[in-house]
Scaffold this motif. Structure first.
Motif, PDB file in Angstrom:
ATOM      1  N   ASP A 187      -1.333 -35.631   2.468  1.00  0.00           N
ATOM      2  CA  ASP A 187      -0.424 -36.221   3.451  1.00  0.00           C
ATOM      3  C   ASP A 187      -0.206 -35.322   4.680  1.00  0.00           C
ATOM      4  OD1 ASP A 187      -0.057 -38.395   1.818  1.00  0.00           O
ATOM      5  OD2 ASP A 187       1.754 -37.594   0.850  1.00  0.00           O
ATOM      6  N   PHE A 188      -0.865 -34.159   4.793  1.00  0.00           N
ATOM      7  CA  PHE A 188      -0.647 -33.238   5.907  1.00  0.00           C
ATOM      8  C   PHE A 188      -1.041 -33.827   7.247  1.00  0.00           C
ATOM      9  CE2 PHE A 188      -0.698 -28.923   3.520  1.00  0.00           C
ATOM     10  CZ  PHE A 188       0.601 -29.118   3.115  1.00  0.00           C
ATOM     11  N   VAL A 189      -2.186 -34.473   7.355  1.00  0.00           N
ATOM     12  CA  VAL A 189      -2.668 -34.989   8.641  1.00  0.00           C
ATOM     13  C   VAL A 189      -1.742 -36.070   9.168  1.00  0.00           C
ATOM     14  CG1 VAL A 189      -4.582 -36.184   9.775  1.00  0.00           C
ATOM     15  CG2 VAL A 189      -5.047 -34.369   8.143  1.00  0.00           C
ATOM     16  N   PRO A 190      -1.336 -37.065   8.401  1.00  0.00           N
ATOM     17  CA  PRO A 190      -0.414 -38.044   8.948  1.00  0.00           C
ATOM     18  C   PRO A 190       0.940 -37.402   9.328  1.00  0.00           C
ATOM     19  CG  PRO A 190      -1.327 -38.865   6.884  1.00  0.00           C
ATOM     20  CD  PRO A 190      -1.812 -37.471   7.075  1.00  0.00           C
ATOM     21  N   GLN A 191       1.363 -36.444   8.536  1.00  0.00           N
ATOM     22  CA  GLN A 191       2.641 -35.794   8.856  1.00  0.00           C
ATOM     23  C   GLN A 191       2.547 -35.031  10.179  1.00  0.00           C
ATOM     24  OE1 GLN A 191       3.849 -33.292   5.601  1.00  0.00           O
ATOM     25  NE2 GLN A 191       4.181 -35.015   4.220  1.00  0.00           N
ATOM     26  N   LEU A 192       1.409 -34.344  10.385  1.00  0.00           N
ATOM     27  CA  LEU A 192       1.221 -33.611  11.638  1.00  0.00           C
ATOM     28  C   LEU A 192       1.121 -34.585  12.816  1.00  0.00           C
ATOM     29  CD1 LEU A 192      -1.195 -30.739  10.609  1.00  0.00           C
ATOM     30  CD2 LEU A 192       1.220 -30.568  11.180  1.00  0.00           C
ATOM     31  N   ALA A 193       0.479 -35.717  12.613  1.00  0.00           N
ATOM     32  CA  ALA A 193       0.373 -36.705  13.685  1.00  0.00           C
ATOM     33  C   ALA A 193       1.762 -37.232  14.049  1.00  0.00           C
ATOM     34  CB  ALA A 193      -0.539 -37.850  13.263  1.00  0.00           C
ATOM     35  N   TRP A 194       2.551 -37.559  13.050  1.00  0.00           N
ATOM     36  CA  TRP A 194       3.909 -38.038  13.322  1.00  0.00           C
ATOM     37  C   TRP A 194       4.773 -36.929  13.962  1.00  0.00           C
ATOM     38  CZ3 TRP A 194       5.205 -42.673  14.109  1.00  0.00           C
ATOM     39  CH2 TRP A 194       4.572 -43.708  13.451  1.00  0.00           C
ATOM     40  N   LEU A 195       4.561 -35.706  13.530  1.00  0.00           N
ATOM     41  CA  LEU A 195       5.285 -34.577  14.134  1.00  0.00           C
ATOM     42  C   LEU A 195       4.942 -34.466  15.612  1.00  0.00           C
ATOM     43  CD1 LEU A 195       7.101 -32.040  13.858  1.00  0.00           C
ATOM     44  CD2 LEU A 195       5.012 -30.771  13.361  1.00  0.00           C
ATOM     45  N   LEU A 196       3.648 -34.579  15.946  1.00  0.00           N
ATOM     46  CA  LEU A 196       3.205 -34.503  17.339  1.00  0.00           C
ATOM     47  C   LEU A 196       3.781 -35.664  18.154  1.00  0.00           C
ATOM     48  CD1 LEU A 196       1.463 -33.047  19.438  1.00  0.00           C
ATOM     49  CD2 LEU A 196      -0.394 -34.573  18.788  1.00  0.00           C
TER      50      LEU A 196
ATOM     51  N   GLY B 131       5.570 -33.717  -7.981  1.00  0.00           N
ATOM     52  CA  GLY B 131       5.911 -32.859  -6.851  1.00  0.00           C
ATOM     53  C   GLY B 131       6.465 -33.621  -5.673  1.00  0.00           C
ATOM     54  N   LEU B 132       6.696 -32.881  -4.614  1.00  0.00           N
ATOM     55  CA  LEU B 132       7.269 -33.454  -3.399  1.00  0.00           C
ATOM     56  C   LEU B 132       6.147 -34.037  -2.553  1.00  0.00           C
ATOM     57  CD1 LEU B 132       9.770 -30.590  -2.548  1.00  0.00           C
ATOM     58  CD2 LEU B 132      10.325 -32.808  -3.497  1.00  0.00           C
ATOM     59  N   PRO B 133       6.338 -35.216  -1.939  1.00  0.00           N
ATOM     60  CA  PRO B 133       5.256 -35.838  -1.183  1.00  0.00           C
ATOM     61  C   PRO B 133       4.912 -35.075   0.091  1.00  0.00           C
ATOM     62  CG  PRO B 133       7.216 -37.231  -1.159  1.00  0.00           C
ATOM     63  CD  PRO B 133       7.484 -36.073  -2.066  1.00  0.00           C
TER      64      PRO B 133
END
Length: 184
Positions: free
Chosen positions: A32-41, A24-26
């Protein structure tokens, strides 16, 4: 340099092989949701700070400058319109004044030429009357001279006629003497 490129190719191949195993897609992996949300913020805050502190004030300054320039152009256009209207009114007034002056000058010239023509006509009529009076005087003199000599001519003519008819020579003095008692 070649070694660095080959190391990069090996690393990419290993990462691709690892991604195939996870499936699947990473970015859709719940781990990986929490790091992605942190980077988004973090990205959002940095982008917000750049926009609010640098970009938006510059855009605001450009918009304000454009608004000021448009207002200056509108004010200048209004001034030019007022100046144009004033110049047009002055032109119309000057044109009207020039027409009136030209009409007045034409009337003055017409009157002056009429007066000059009248003077010239009066002078010519005076000359003609003077010449006519001289001619009448000459005619009267010629007439009186002719009338004065009529008696002599008549006497001479009568003398010649009597001489032809009677065959005698009669002097004009005798003919005059004979005509005088008859005239009275």
């Amino acid at each position: 340099m070649i070694a660095a490129v080959s190391a990069l190719v090996v690393a990419l191949a290993a990462a691709a092989e690892h991604g195939e195993k996870a499936g699947g897609l990473p970015q859709l992996n719940p781990a990986d949701f929490v790091p992605q949300l942190a980077w988004l913020l973090v990205t959002f805050v940095i982008l917000y700070l750049i926009l609010s502190r640098v970009t938006l004030p510059r855009i605001g300054e450009v918009l304000e400058e454009r608004r000021d320039r448009v207002q200056r152009d509108l004010d200048a256009a209004e001034r030019f319109k007022v100046d144009t209207d004033t110049a047009l009114a002055n032109y119309e007034k000057a044109l009207s004044d020039a027409r009136q002056k030209a009409s007045s000058m034409a009337k003055d010239v017409r009157d002056r030429l009429g007066a000059d023509t009248e003077k010239e006509r009066a002078r010519i009529e005076g000359e003609l009357n003077s010449k006519l009076a001289d001619a009448e005087t000459r005619i009267a003199a010629t007439k009186s001279k002719a009338l004065a000599s009529v008696d002599e001519i008549a006497a001479e003519t009568a003398s010649a006629v009597v001489g032809k008819l009677l065959g005698e020579e009669v002097s004009p003095a005798e003919v005059k003497k004979a005509l005088q008692p008859a005239a009275e």
